[in-house]
Write a protein that holds these residues in place. Structure first.
Motif, PDB file in Angstrom:
ATOM      1  N   ALA A 111       0.834  -1.214   0.000  1.00 10.39           N
ATOM      2  CA  ALA A 111       0.000   0.000   0.000  1.00 10.39           C
ATOM      3  C   ALA A 111       0.867   1.262   0.000  1.00 10.39           C
ATOM      4  O   ALA A 111       0.583   2.224  -0.701  1.00 10.39           O
ATOM      5  N   HIS A 112       1.927   1.272   0.829  1.00 14.58           N
ATOM      6  CA  HIS A 112       2.840   2.421   0.901  1.00 14.58           C
ATOM      7  C   HIS A 112       2.045   3.729   0.956  1.00 14.58           C
ATOM      8  O   HIS A 112       2.077   4.527   0.012  1.00 14.58           O
ATOM      9  N   PRO A 113       1.331   3.966   2.050  1.00 16.71           N
ATOM     10  CA  PRO A 113       0.325   5.036   2.054  1.00 16.71           C
ATOM     11  C   PRO A 113       0.844   6.472   2.055  1.00 16.71           C
ATOM     12  O   PRO A 113       0.075   7.399   1.770  1.00 16.71           O
ATOM     13  N   PHE A 114       2.116   6.687   2.361  1.00 22.69           N
ATOM     14  CA  PHE A 114       2.617   8.054   2.499  1.00 22.69           C
ATOM     15  C   PHE A 114       3.533   8.459   1.349  1.00 22.69           C
ATOM     16  O   PHE A 114       4.107   7.618   0.673  1.00 22.69           O
ATOM     17  N   ARG A 115       3.685   9.749   1.187  1.00 25.78           N
ATOM     18  CA  ARG A 115       4.547  10.282   0.120  1.00 25.78           C
ATOM     19  C   ARG A 115       6.009   9.943   0.374  1.00 25.78           C
ATOM     20  O   ARG A 115       6.792   9.751  -0.558  1.00 25.78           O
ATOM     21  N   GLU A 116       6.401   9.879   1.640  1.00 27.07           N
ATOM     22  CA  GLU A 116       7.786   9.628   2.045  1.00 27.07           C
ATOM     23  C   GLU A 116       7.757   9.085   3.473  1.00 27.07           C
ATOM     24  O   GLU A 116       6.817   9.336   4.219  1.00 27.07           O
ATOM     25  N   GLY A 117       8.765   8.313   3.863  1.00 23.42           N
ATOM     26  CA  GLY A 117       8.873   7.845   5.240  1.00 23.42           C
ATOM     27  C   GLY A 117       8.064   6.608   5.567  1.00 23.42           C
ATOM     28  O   GLY A 117       7.825   6.311   6.738  1.00 23.42           O
ATOM     29  N   ASN A 118       7.665   5.856   4.540  1.00 25.65           N
ATOM     30  CA  ASN A 118       6.856   4.652   4.768  1.00 25.65           C
ATOM     31  C   ASN A 118       7.606   3.579   5.551  1.00 25.65           C
ATOM     32  O   ASN A 118       7.120   3.089   6.564  1.00 25.65           O
ATOM     33  N   GLY A 119       8.799   3.213   5.063  1.00 25.23           N
ATOM     34  CA  GLY A 119       9.535   2.122   5.699  1.00 25.23           C
ATOM     35  C   GLY A 119       9.857   2.389   7.153  1.00 25.23           C
ATOM     36  O   GLY A 119       9.672   1.520   8.011  1.00 25.23           O
ATOM     37  N   ARG A 120      10.323   3.594   7.439  1.00 17.45           N
ATOM     38  CA  ARG A 120      10.722   3.930   8.813  1.00 17.45           C
ATOM     39  C   ARG A 120       9.545   3.910   9.778  1.00 17.45           C
ATOM     40  O   ARG A 120       9.653   3.411  10.895  1.00 17.45           O
ATOM     41  N   SER A 121       8.400   4.419   9.351  1.00 14.94           N
ATOM     42  CA  SER A 121       7.231   4.410  10.238  1.00 14.94           C
ATOM     43  C   SER A 121       6.615   3.013  10.317  1.00 14.94           C
ATOM     44  O   SER A 121       6.154   2.584  11.378  1.00 14.94           O
ATOM     45  N   MET A 122       6.655   2.260   9.210  1.00 13.41           N
ATOM     46  CA  MET A 122       6.060   0.916   9.214  1.00 13.41           C
ATOM     47  C   MET A 122       6.835  -0.085  10.056  1.00 13.41           C
ATOM     48  O   MET A 122       6.241  -1.008  10.619  1.00 13.41           O
ATOM     49  N   ARG A 123       8.147   0.085  10.144  1.00 13.88           N
ATOM     50  CA  ARG A 123       8.915  -0.852  10.981  1.00 13.88           C
ATOM     51  C   ARG A 123       8.596  -0.629  12.465  1.00 13.88           C
ATOM     52  O   ARG A 123       8.563  -1.587  13.245  1.00 13.88           O
ATOM     53  N   ILE A 124       8.345   0.600  12.859  1.00 17.85           N
ATOM     54  CA  ILE A 124       7.887   0.866  14.236  1.00 17.85           C
ATOM     55  C   ILE A 124       6.494   0.281  14.427  1.00 17.85           C
ATOM     56  O   ILE A 124       6.189  -0.326  15.462  1.00 17.85           O
TER      57      ILE A 124
END
Length: 200
Positions: A111-124
């Motif tokens: 889905a990758h819902p954001f313009r930037e910062g997906n991986g960093r927020s998703m791992r949390i």
């Protein structure tokens, strides 16, 4: 191309430096204040809350669904027109067992819902699900960057490889030190390695 940002920066290297410093500090405060543990677990709402805290001082789109289509290394993430539908579907997926949690994480990555910062927020976000259901988190320092990205690329077809990596890196240490080191490893995956979270 440099993303529009609240800092007024037009140099990509300078933006990356400030983004790392500001968002890592926000991640540390998220853990230290306990705010992280008040967010919804396993939902897009909870993920957007994490994303907003990390990036709110940098981007106007922090915590908001992207309005553009994005791709990485020839992989097209969920088309914008289907994104909200995808997120509603993911929200309803169970996240009690290890397998369910990793499958849900892989779906959110597509889905990758954001313009930037997906991986960093998703791992949390992933660690929040693991902590809530299994009283464990990932020791991200145990997972090689290339192995992780290769597993993530293939996870939209099969999550077996990703599950193997994550399962072998689980720890029942839920303390601050493992969280901070995990943030540093997570950022390293994305090319950010100027600052140590514990020093900010």
């Amino acid at each position: 191309m440099v993303l529009d940002n609240k800092l007024g920066l037009t140099n990509s290297a300078e933006l990356a430096r400030m983004e790392e410093q500001i968002s890592k500090k926000a991640a540390a405060q998220l853990f230290d204040t306990g705010e992280l543990f008040n967010f919804e677990v396993g939902t897009f709402k909870g993920l957007s809350q994490i994303h907003k805290v990390l990036f709110d001082d940098i981007y106007d789109f922090a915590g908001k669904i992207r309005h553009v289509n994005i791709a990485k290394d020839n992989f097209q993430f969920a088309p914008r027109i289907y994104l909200e539908q995808s997120l509603n579907y993911i929200d309803k997926l169970p996240h009690k067992t290890f397998d369910e949690i990793v499958d849900k994480y892989a779906d959110m990555n597509v889905a990758h819902p954001f313009r930037e910062g997906n991986g960093r927020s998703m791992r949390i976000w992933l660690d929040c699900m693991l902590r809530d259901s299994l009283q464990k988190v990932v020791d991200w320092n145990q997972i090689d960057k290339d192995d992780y990205f290769n597993a993530m690329v293939r996870s939209h077809v099969s999550t077996g490889e990703l599950k193997y990596l994550l399962l072998n890196a689980l720890t029942d240490d839920l303390g601050q030190a493992i969280f901070f080191k995990g943030v540093d490893a997570s950022y390293y995956y994305e090319g950010y390695q100027l600052y140590k979270t514990e020093e900010l």
